[in-house]
Design a protein around this motif. Structure first.
Motif, PDB file in Angstrom:
ATOM      1  N   SER A 221       0.804  -1.229   0.000  1.00 26.23           N
ATOM      2  CA  SER A 221       0.000   0.000   0.000  1.00 26.23           C
ATOM      3  C   SER A 221       0.830   1.269   0.000  1.00 26.23           C
ATOM      4  CB  SER A 221      -0.927   0.027   1.224  1.00 26.23           C
ATOM      5  OG  SER A 221      -1.806  -1.071   1.219  1.00 26.23           O
ATOM      6  N   HIS A 222       1.988   1.238   0.679  1.00 25.33           N
ATOM      7  CA  HIS A 222       2.761   2.472   0.876  1.00 25.33           C
ATOM      8  C   HIS A 222       4.222   2.361   0.451  1.00 25.33           C
ATOM      9  CE1 HIS A 222      -0.644   4.122   3.035  1.00 25.33           C
ATOM     10  NE2 HIS A 222      -0.624   3.110   3.896  1.00 25.33           N
ATOM     11  N   ALA A 223       4.887   1.291   0.884  1.00 24.20           N
ATOM     12  CA  ALA A 223       6.344   1.222   0.709  1.00 24.20           C
ATOM     13  C   ALA A 223       6.749   1.174  -0.758  1.00 24.20           C
ATOM     14  CB  ALA A 223       6.904   0.010   1.450  1.00 24.20           C
ATOM     15  N   GLN A 224       5.966   0.500  -1.583  1.00 26.40           N
ATOM     16  CA  GLN A 224       6.320   0.413  -3.005  1.00 26.40           C
ATOM     17  C   GLN A 224       6.329   1.785  -3.676  1.00 26.40           C
ATOM     18  OE1 GLN A 224       3.785  -2.710  -4.748  1.00 26.40           O
ATOM     19  NE2 GLN A 224       5.662  -3.857  -5.127  1.00 26.40           N
ATOM     20  N   LYS A 225       5.526   2.704  -3.157  1.00 23.91           N
ATOM     21  CA  LYS A 225       5.513   4.059  -3.714  1.00 23.91           C
ATOM     22  C   LYS A 225       6.794   4.815  -3.347  1.00 23.91           C
ATOM     23  CE  LYS A 225       0.486   4.192  -3.150  1.00 23.91           C
ATOM     24  NZ  LYS A 225      -0.650   4.827  -2.422  1.00 23.91           N
ATOM     25  N   ILE A 226       7.345   4.501  -2.174  1.00 25.29           N
ATOM     26  CA  ILE A 226       8.548   5.186  -1.699  1.00 25.29           C
ATOM     27  C   ILE A 226       9.809   4.529  -2.244  1.00 25.29           C
ATOM     28  CG2 ILE A 226       9.811   5.931   0.376  1.00 25.29           C
ATOM     29  CD1 ILE A 226       7.137   5.732   1.893  1.00 25.29           C
ATOM     30  N   ALA A 227       9.775   3.203  -2.324  1.00 27.35           N
ATOM     31  CA  ALA A 227      10.935   2.436  -2.810  1.00 27.35           C
ATOM     32  C   ALA A 227      10.466   1.491  -3.906  1.00 27.35           C
ATOM     33  CB  ALA A 227      11.587   1.668  -1.664  1.00 27.35           C
ATOM     34  N   PRO A 228      10.185   2.011  -5.104  1.00 31.11           N
ATOM     35  CA  PRO A 228       9.564   1.205  -6.165  1.00 31.11           C
ATOM     36  C   PRO A 228      10.416   0.051  -6.659  1.00 31.11           C
ATOM     37  CG  PRO A 228      10.230   3.357  -6.997  1.00 31.11           C
ATOM     38  CD  PRO A 228      10.367   3.413  -5.515  1.00 31.11           C
ATOM     39  N   GLN A 229      11.728   0.111  -6.462  1.00 25.19           N
ATOM     40  CA  GLN A 229      12.595  -0.967  -6.937  1.00 25.19           C
ATOM     41  C   GLN A 229      12.743  -2.097  -5.919  1.00 25.19           C
ATOM     42  OE1 GLN A 229      13.545  -0.760 -10.101  1.00 25.19           O
ATOM     43  NE2 GLN A 229      12.483   1.222 -10.120  1.00 25.19           N
ATOM     44  N   SER A 230      12.174  -1.931  -4.736  1.00 28.91           N
ATOM     45  CA  SER A 230      12.358  -2.922  -3.678  1.00 28.91           C
ATOM     46  C   SER A 230      11.328  -4.043  -3.789  1.00 28.91           C
ATOM     47  CB  SER A 230      12.263  -2.262  -2.305  1.00 28.91           C
ATOM     48  OG  SER A 230      10.960  -1.743  -2.097  1.00 28.91           O
ATOM     49  N   SER A 231      11.697  -5.210  -3.271  1.00 31.60           N
ATOM     50  CA  SER A 231      10.797  -6.352  -3.186  1.00 31.60           C
ATOM     51  C   SER A 231      10.294  -6.488  -1.758  1.00 31.60           C
ATOM     52  CB  SER A 231      11.529  -7.633  -3.589  1.00 31.60           C
ATOM     53  OG  SER A 231      12.563  -7.924  -2.658  1.00 31.60           O
ATOM     54  N   LEU A 232       9.305  -7.337  -1.565  1.00 33.82           N
ATOM     55  CA  LEU A 232       8.811  -7.593  -0.214  1.00 33.82           C
ATOM     56  C   LEU A 232       9.933  -8.175   0.646  1.00 33.82           C
ATOM     57  CD1 LEU A 232       6.575  -7.699   1.881  1.00 33.82           C
ATOM     58  CD2 LEU A 232       5.853  -9.905   0.924  1.00 33.82           C
ATOM     59  N   LYS A 233      10.795  -9.000   0.060  1.00 36.61           N
ATOM     60  CA  LYS A 233      11.919  -9.569   0.799  1.00 36.61           C
ATOM     61  C   LYS A 233      12.880  -8.469   1.247  1.00 36.61           C
ATOM     62  CE  LYS A 233      15.596 -13.043   0.484  1.00 36.61           C
ATOM     63  NZ  LYS A 233      16.250 -14.052  -0.383  1.00 36.61           N
ATOM     64  N   ASP A 234      13.170  -7.524   0.352  1.00 34.04           N
ATOM     65  CA  ASP A 234      14.011  -6.375   0.721  1.00 34.04           C
ATOM     66  C   ASP A 234      13.404  -5.613   1.882  1.00 34.04           C
ATOM     67  OD1 ASP A 234      15.718  -6.908  -1.431  1.00 34.04           O
ATOM     68  OD2 ASP A 234      14.582  -5.580  -2.780  1.00 34.04           O
ATOM     69  N   PHE A 235      12.115  -5.346   1.750  1.00 30.86           N
ATOM     70  CA  PHE A 235      11.422  -4.560   2.769  1.00 30.86           C
ATOM     71  C   PHE A 235      11.413  -5.280   4.110  1.00 30.86           C
ATOM     72  CE2 PHE A 235       7.575  -3.202   5.027  1.00 30.86           C
ATOM     73  CZ  PHE A 235       7.818  -1.847   5.112  1.00 30.86           C
ATOM     74  N   GLN A 236      11.172  -6.597   4.074  1.00 32.65           N
ATOM     75  CA  GLN A 236      11.149  -7.368   5.321  1.00 32.65           C
ATOM     76  C   GLN A 236      12.498  -7.306   6.016  1.00 32.65           C
ATOM     77  OE1 GLN A 236       8.272  -9.326   6.539  1.00 32.65           O
ATOM     78  NE2 GLN A 236       9.552  -9.034   8.362  1.00 32.65           N
ATOM     79  N   ARG A 237      13.574  -7.378   5.260  1.00 30.61           N
ATOM     80  CA  ARG A 237      14.905  -7.305   5.868  1.00 30.61           C
ATOM     81  C   ARG A 237      15.140  -5.912   6.460  1.00 30.61           C
ATOM     82  NH1 ARG A 237      20.436  -6.201   4.991  1.00 30.61           N
ATOM     83  NH2 ARG A 237      21.787  -7.838   5.857  1.00 30.61           N
ATOM     84  N   TRP A 238      14.779  -4.861   5.726  1.00 26.55           N
ATOM     85  CA  TRP A 238      14.904  -3.513   6.274  1.00 26.55           C
ATOM     86  C   TRP A 238      14.116  -3.378   7.579  1.00 26.55           C
ATOM     87  CZ3 TRP A 238      13.758  -0.718   1.001  1.00 26.55           C
ATOM     88  CH2 TRP A 238      14.953  -0.605   0.273  1.00 26.55           C
TER      89      TRP A 238
END
Length: 321
Positions: A221-238
């Motif tokens: 809903s939100h993170a992909q707009k801020i970091a469009p090149q990231s994956s859910l796996k990237d986001f989970q690690r962050w």
């Protein structure tokens, strides 16, 4: 009224059938101008915050509106937590848009800042509170883990973060709207910081079956707009590694509040905070030392210390009787 972990003192004032909150916030210890400036900034983003009715800058007195006594933490159950947390998450994009002002420029949550916070853990929890003597190898391994956490934080997009966004700093006002408090330490920092502060709260731990869908929903809903090149796996690690940095810092701060500021009430929250470190760090091979160190060295030493203090208290009670 009950205060917070800082140096502010609060009073409820009744006047003409209305109530207000009087704040005694010594300006030599607190950045009151940041609170005043950020209150306006939060209001501009349509976030419910206390109204500042009067501010006496020189001595640090304020009169602010009374939001009541209902902390979000008191309303959370296994049945209600997901709904309330979703409402709190929906405020994060608004907080992220706060820009600061000429009167108060938002500090940058940079590498030295993040590192300094984790050193509170080594200085105040390990050395001062537990009296743990770490070997050179342990110090080096711990520092390697800290460096990984700092690098992960600095990889993330930067937004404005509240920096202490959890269920004790969110209230329900008289209209049952979520109201945000304690935002004077807001900074420009990693965009997962407030989300992990909320979902992996140092004062309460919810089952992953409740938390994981909220993390995933936030990403899409939100993170992909801020970091469009990231994956859910990237986001989970962050998200995970940001939480580790915060929990390392928080456990140290709880010890510091006791030893430096004479506030023992936060000691009981240290074991839960450390349990997050054990569980999350175990999922990352490069952080296994951190998980093992906390599980096999820090927590046993903490438990031993608690047992010693309990025995001392019992002996004192026997002596006094």
């Amino acid at each position: 009224m009950t205060g917070d972990a800082g140096f502010r003192v609060y009073y409820r004032l009744s006047c003409d059938n209305r109530t207000y909150i009087v704040v005694d916030a010594s300006p030599d210890k607190l950045n009151n101008n940041a609170f005043v400036s950020l209150t306006k900034q939060f209001e501009e983003q349509e976030i419910v915050v206390p109204d500042i009715i009067h501010y006496q800058e020189e001595q640090g007195f304020m009169v602010i509106s009374d939001l009541g006594d209902m902390l979000l933490s008191s309303k959370l159950t296994e049945q209600s937590v997901a709904n309330y947390y979703q409402k709190a998450i929906d405020l994060l994009p608004r907080i992220a848009r706060v820009q600061g002002s000429e009167k108060h420029v938002l500090p940058i949550y940079d590498g030295p800042f993040l590192q300094m916070e984790m050193e509170i853990f080594t200085d105040w929890l390990l050395a001062e509170h537990i009296g743990l003597a770490t070997s050179e190898q342990q110090k080096q391994s711990l520092q390697q883990c800290f460096s990984i956490l700092v690098s992960s934080a600095l990889e993330q997009p930067v937004v404005t973060v509240h920096r202490d966004y959890h269920s004790r700093n969110i209230m329900l006002d008289k209209q049952q709207n979520l109201a945000v408090i304690d935002y004077q330490d807001a900074v420009k920092g990693p965009f997962t910081y407030d989300l992990v502060s909320l979902l992996r709260d140092c004062y309460v731990k919810w089952d992953d079956r409740i938390i994981n869908p909220l993390v995933s929903d936030y990403f899409y809903s939100h993170a992909q707009k801020i970091a469009p090149q990231s994956s859910l796996k990237d986001f989970q690690r962050w998200f995970d590694l940001m939480g580790l940095q915060r929990h390392i810092k928080a456990s140290g701060i709880f010890a510091r509040l006791y030893h430096r500021d004479g506030k023992p009430g936060y000691l009981k929250d240290i074991p839960l905070t450390l349990s997050y470190i054990v569980d999350v760090a175990a999922n990352y091979s490069e952080l296994h030392f951190l998980s093992d160190f906390v599980a096999n060295t820090v927590l046993p030493a903490l438990k031993s210390l608690e047992q010693e203090k309990e025995q001392e208290n019992q002996q004192e009670q026997l002596g006094s009787s």
